[in-house]
Write a protein that holds these residues in place. Structure first.
Motif, PDB file in Angstrom:
ATOM      1  N   ARG A 261      34.936  32.991  35.983  1.00 42.43           N
ATOM      2  CA  ARG A 261      35.423  33.994  36.944  1.00 42.43           C
ATOM      3  C   ARG A 261      35.496  35.363  36.281  1.00 42.43           C
ATOM      4  O   ARG A 261      35.202  36.384  36.902  1.00 42.43           O
ATOM      5  CB  ARG A 261      36.785  33.585  37.478  1.00 42.43           C
ATOM      6  CG  ARG A 261      36.683  32.348  38.366  1.00 42.43           C
ATOM      7  CD  ARG A 261      38.004  31.867  38.806  1.00 42.43           C
ATOM      8  NE  ARG A 261      38.550  32.803  39.795  1.00 42.43           N
ATOM      9  CZ  ARG A 261      39.756  32.696  40.289  1.00 42.43           C
ATOM     10  NH1 ARG A 261      40.550  31.724  39.908  1.00 42.43           N
ATOM     11  NH2 ARG A 261      40.187  33.565  41.161  1.00 42.43           N
ATOM     12  N   PHE A 262      35.871  35.408  35.010  1.00 39.42           N
ATOM     13  CA  PHE A 262      35.917  36.665  34.267  1.00 39.42           C
ATOM     14  C   PHE A 262      34.514  37.259  34.131  1.00 39.42           C
ATOM     15  O   PHE A 262      34.303  38.440  34.363  1.00 39.42           O
ATOM     16  CB  PHE A 262      36.538  36.418  32.888  1.00 39.42           C
ATOM     17  CG  PHE A 262      36.445  37.598  31.957  1.00 39.42           C
ATOM     18  CD1 PHE A 262      37.266  38.700  32.139  1.00 39.42           C
ATOM     19  CD2 PHE A 262      35.537  37.591  30.921  1.00 39.42           C
ATOM     20  CE1 PHE A 262      37.176  39.788  31.280  1.00 39.42           C
ATOM     21  CE2 PHE A 262      35.441  38.670  30.059  1.00 39.42           C
ATOM     22  CZ  PHE A 262      36.271  39.778  30.247  1.00 39.42           C
ATOM     23  N   ARG A 263      33.529  36.419  33.775  1.00 37.58           N
ATOM     24  CA  ARG A 263      32.133  36.877  33.637  1.00 37.58           C
ATOM     25  C   ARG A 263      31.582  37.422  34.944  1.00 37.58           C
ATOM     26  O   ARG A 263      30.814  38.363  34.956  1.00 37.58           O
ATOM     27  CB  ARG A 263      31.232  35.728  33.188  1.00 37.58           C
ATOM     28  CG  ARG A 263      31.235  35.438  31.736  1.00 37.58           C
ATOM     29  CD  ARG A 263      30.113  34.463  31.390  1.00 37.58           C
ATOM     30  NE  ARG A 263      29.742  33.636  32.512  1.00 37.58           N
ATOM     31  CZ  ARG A 263      29.603  32.322  32.497  1.00 37.58           C
ATOM     32  NH1 ARG A 263      29.795  31.670  31.388  1.00 37.58           N
ATOM     33  NH2 ARG A 263      29.266  31.642  33.555  1.00 37.58           N
ATOM     34  N   GLU A 264      31.950  36.774  36.058  1.00 31.86           N
ATOM     35  CA  GLU A 264      31.452  37.191  37.370  1.00 31.86           C
ATOM     36  C   GLU A 264      32.227  38.369  37.942  1.00 31.86           C
ATOM     37  O   GLU A 264      31.915  38.839  39.027  1.00 31.86           O
ATOM     38  CB  GLU A 264      31.514  36.000  38.336  1.00 31.86           C
ATOM     39  CG  GLU A 264      30.565  34.887  37.963  1.00 31.86           C
ATOM     40  CD  GLU A 264      30.759  33.632  38.792  1.00 31.86           C
ATOM     41  OE1 GLU A 264      31.674  33.607  39.648  1.00 31.86           O
ATOM     42  OE2 GLU A 264      30.000  32.673  38.575  1.00 31.86           O
ATOM     43  N   GLY A 265      33.232  38.861  37.201  1.00 27.71           N
ATOM     44  CA  GLY A 265      33.989  40.029  37.629  1.00 27.71           C
ATOM     45  C   GLY A 265      34.991  39.747  38.729  1.00 27.71           C
ATOM     46  O   GLY A 265      35.394  40.655  39.450  1.00 27.71           O
TER      47      GLY A 265
ATOM     48  N   ASN B  42      38.700  38.491  40.293  1.00 30.04           N
ATOM     49  CA  ASN B  42      40.100  38.643  39.940  1.00 30.04           C
ATOM     50  C   ASN B  42      40.640  37.302  39.446  1.00 30.04           C
ATOM     51  O   ASN B  42      40.608  36.311  40.169  1.00 30.04           O
ATOM     52  CB  ASN B  42      40.888  39.131  41.150  1.00 30.04           C
ATOM     53  CG  ASN B  42      42.338  39.433  40.805  1.00 30.04           C
ATOM     54  OD1 ASN B  42      42.797  39.172  39.704  1.00 30.04           O
ATOM     55  ND2 ASN B  42      43.043  39.991  41.763  1.00 30.04           N
ATOM     56  N   LEU B  43      41.151  37.284  38.240  1.00 29.66           N
ATOM     57  CA  LEU B  43      41.636  36.039  37.643  1.00 29.66           C
ATOM     58  C   LEU B  43      42.937  35.562  38.280  1.00 29.66           C
ATOM     59  O   LEU B  43      43.311  34.401  38.143  1.00 29.66           O
ATOM     60  CB  LEU B  43      41.837  36.214  36.138  1.00 29.66           C
ATOM     61  CG  LEU B  43      40.581  36.545  35.338  1.00 29.66           C
ATOM     62  CD1 LEU B  43      40.943  36.742  33.872  1.00 29.66           C
ATOM     63  CD2 LEU B  43      39.551  35.445  35.476  1.00 29.66           C
ATOM     64  N   LEU B  44      43.641  36.436  38.985  1.00 23.01           N
ATOM     65  CA  LEU B  44      44.913  36.061  39.592  1.00 23.01           C
ATOM     66  C   LEU B  44      44.752  35.461  40.977  1.00 23.01           C
ATOM     67  O   LEU B  44      45.693  34.886  41.517  1.00 23.01           O
ATOM     68  CB  LEU B  44      45.836  37.279  39.658  1.00 23.01           C
ATOM     69  CG  LEU B  44      46.181  37.889  38.292  1.00 23.01           C
ATOM     70  CD1 LEU B  44      47.037  39.125  38.476  1.00 23.01           C
ATOM     71  CD2 LEU B  44      46.875  36.880  37.402  1.00 23.01           C
ATOM     72  N   ASP B  45      43.559  35.590  41.573  1.00 23.12           N
ATOM     73  CA  ASP B  45      43.316  34.979  42.878  1.00 23.12           C
ATOM     74  C   ASP B  45      43.330  33.465  42.747  1.00 23.12           C
ATOM     75  O   ASP B  45      42.975  32.925  41.697  1.00 23.12           O
ATOM     76  CB  ASP B  45      41.953  35.405  43.439  1.00 23.12           C
ATOM     77  CG  ASP B  45      41.956  36.832  43.950  1.00 23.12           C
ATOM     78  OD1 ASP B  45      43.044  37.395  44.138  1.00 23.12           O
ATOM     79  OD2 ASP B  45      40.857  37.380  44.153  1.00 23.12           O
TER      80      ASP B  45
END
Length: 158
Positions: A6-10, A12-15
């Protein structure tokens, strides 16, 4: 692993990772007896859902079409919108111009196997959208233009 992707794909990590529903929510039906897809959030008859052994109602949480597009996104790194644009631009199958109205059931994503060998594609090597007949034909000819030319000559009787 999932957070890194998810970080690589940009994203939001909090979703939330996925829409959370109570286990019994898969059994909920509307007044017409239809089930709601978590992907498109539309209501469908049960026949539009694949079977799934882990859900309370033994049916998948996504309709067959959303499931197909999710699998395509994972395998070929191409979005539903891009696929629909390609089909519209090609006017159906890229080889035989078979009608575009049967997508996604009878369609296949054609990609260059020399670029991405294996089960997944980078998305840049997608050549087009083919009907299942043309896709199987290319596979039987091992994606070789030489073999296809020989087959064409054979069909012409030369």
């Amino acid at each position: 692993m999932l957070h890194y992707r998810r970080f690589r794909e940009g994203k939001n990590l909090l979703d939330p990772i996925q829409k959370q529903r109570k286990h019994y929510a898969t059994k909920i039906r509307n007044s017409k007896g239809q089930k709601q897809c978590v992907g498109c959030e539309k209501w469908f008859d049960e026949k539009y859902f694949k079977s799934h052994h882990l859900t309370a109602d033994k049916l998948d949480v996504r309709c067959k079409e959303c499931d197909t597009f999710m699998r395509i996104k994972r395998m070929y790194n191409i979005s539903r919108k891009n696929i629909e644009l390609m089909i519209k631009k090609q006017k159906g199958c890229a080889i035989c111009n078979y009608s575009a109205d049967l997508f996604p059931i009878w369609w296949a994503i054609d990609h260059d196997h020399s670029c991405c060998n294996g089960d997944r594609s980078c998305g840049k090597c997608v050549r087009g959208i083919l009907c299942s007949y043309c896709n199987r034909g290319l596979g039987q000819f091992k994606d070789s233009s030489d073999i296809l030319i020989k087959a064409s000559k054979y069909l012409r009787g030369k």
